[in-house]
Every structure is written in structure tokens, then in C-alpha cells.
Design a protein around this motif. Sequence first.
Motif, short mmCIF file in Angstrom:
data_model
loop_
_atom_site.label_atom_id
_atom_site.label_comp_id
_atom_site.label_asym_id
_atom_site.label_seq_id
_atom_site.Cartn_x
_atom_site.Cartn_y
_atom_site.Cartn_z
N LEU A 113 0.83 -1.20 0.00
CA LEU A 113 0.00 0.00 0.00
C LEU A 113 0.87 1.26 0.00
CD1 LEU A 113 -2.85 -1.01 2.50
CD2 LEU A 113 -2.81 -1.18 0.01
N ASP A 114 1.98 1.20 0.71
CA ASP A 114 2.90 2.34 0.70
C ASP A 114 3.45 2.56 -0.71
OD1 ASP A 114 2.53 2.75 3.38
OD2 ASP A 114 4.33 1.64 3.99
N SER A 115 3.76 1.47 -1.41
CA SER A 115 4.28 1.59 -2.78
C SER A 115 3.23 2.20 -3.71
CB SER A 115 4.70 0.22 -3.31
OG SER A 115 5.75 -0.33 -2.53
N ILE A 116 1.96 1.84 -3.51
CA ILE A 116 0.88 2.42 -4.32
C ILE A 116 0.74 3.90 -4.02
CG2 ILE A 116 -1.60 2.37 -4.74
CD1 ILE A 116 -1.49 -0.67 -4.28
N PHE A 160 -0.26 6.37 -13.43
CA PHE A 160 -0.42 5.73 -12.11
C PHE A 160 -0.93 4.30 -12.25
CE2 PHE A 160 -3.63 4.80 -8.79
CZ PHE A 160 -2.78 4.58 -7.73
N LEU A 161 -1.93 4.11 -13.09
CA LEU A 161 -2.47 2.76 -13.30
C LEU A 161 -1.41 1.85 -13.90
CD1 LEU A 161 -6.05 3.60 -14.68
CD2 LEU A 161 -5.45 2.76 -12.40
N SER A 166 2.45 -2.69 -13.07
CA SER A 166 3.80 -3.22 -13.28
C SER A 166 4.55 -3.46 -11.97
CB SER A 166 4.59 -2.25 -14.16
OG SER A 166 4.73 -0.99 -13.53
N MET A 167 3.89 -3.35 -10.85
CA MET A 167 4.56 -3.60 -9.58
C MET A 167 4.98 -5.06 -9.47
SD MET A 167 2.53 -1.28 -6.80
CE MET A 167 2.78 0.51 -6.80
N PRO A 168 6.07 -5.34 -8.73
CA PRO A 168 6.55 -6.72 -8.61
C PRO A 168 5.57 -7.65 -7.89
CG PRO A 168 7.75 -5.26 -7.12
CD PRO A 168 6.95 -4.39 -8.02
N ARG A 169 4.67 -7.10 -7.11
CA ARG A 169 3.63 -7.89 -6.47
C ARG A 169 2.35 -7.79 -7.30
NH1 ARG A 169 6.50 -11.18 -3.32
NH2 ARG A 169 7.65 -10.09 -1.69
#
Length: 205
Positions: A113-116, A160-161, A166-169
Motif C-alpha cells: 500500500l505504501d508503494s501504491i 499511475f495505473l 507493473s509492480m513486482p507484487r
Amino acid sequence: MSLKTEFIRLREVDWRELDIKEAGSWPLVLQLLCCFFAFVLPFSAVYFYYVGPAKESMIVARNLEEKLITEYRVKAAKVANLEVMNEQMGVLEVRIEELREMLPTGAEVPSLLDSISEAAIDNKLEIDYLRLRSSQALEHYVERPFDIQVRGGYHQIANFLADVASMPRIVTMHELVMAPDDEDFLVLSLLAKTYSYREQQGSED
């Protein structure tokens, strides 16, 4: 001697006085009937007691043979493809392990959530809220949904989307709604979901 005469003689026979020793003088029709039964009855008995059961056993054996041949062909095909199947299984196991590594554990969800949030800030978006819903334990994984609402320009929202996707999770996005606000910005609301793998039933929720 006509056949009609023989039938007349047969009707006139006194069955009580028939003697097997005098069979040669019996009416021809009676002799033929006796010969017929002398051959048919033993043959029927042999067929009933020996040939019939043997024939049934042969049918059962033939059906079993067909079944075994079919099973053999199926197993032979599997054996022929065993090496390829093992290779495919190895590739699949590696891929599954890679996907597992992309699933955050329960302890890693706050970091996700912090990464988002950082992705929203990097794209100059204003965050209205970013909040978790209750997790849902399914058979092989735990579903962890959360609501996101941000506001900003169209291109910033699009970037943003893309950053979230593309996040690793693994993060999936659902129920996207975008509408303008009173200040000529766009407001994006969506339901996002991430997932945690369950090693065993009830191990994590």
C-alpha cells in the motif's frame, strides 16, 4: 414305397409292441425320427454342458482382451510422452513458484500500500483514500481487497495505473470509475486486489 404309405404304417404302429431288435422293420419315418433324436439329443447335451459355457467364457475373455488392449494403448501413449510431460511439469512448477513470489504475504501488504501511495505521489495525484477491506480466505489463497480514490490529470492517472500494474507484487484492478470534479480534475475510484498464497487450509487469512 411311398411316403404316404410310410405315414399310414406309422399311424398303425402299436407303440407297446415296438422292439429295438426289430428296428429295421419299423416304418421308415419312425427310423428317421429315431436317427434324428439319436444325433440331436447328444449334440444338444454336449453343447449345453460344454460348448455353451466355453463360448460364454470366450466372449468374456475377448471383451477383457479388448479392454486390456485399450488400457495398454493409453498407458503406452503416456509412457511415450512421459519425458515431454515431465519437462512441461518442470516448466509449470517453475512458473508457479515465480507467481508465488509475486504474491505478498500478509505482513507485506502494508508495504504494498505504501508503494501504491508513492506511485500516486510520483505522478502528482492527490490521494482521497487508500483503505483495506476485510480479507477473504479462499481454497488456495487469501484475497485482500482495498479501495483507492485519487484525483488529478488524465495522463497522470494513466501513468499511475500503469505503475500499479507493473509492480513486482500482483495487483488486479476492478470496478474502475472516473469522473470530473468541480476543479477540472478527474477522480478515479477503483477496487484493487492483491493475493496471498495459502500453504495449507487456514494457515493465513
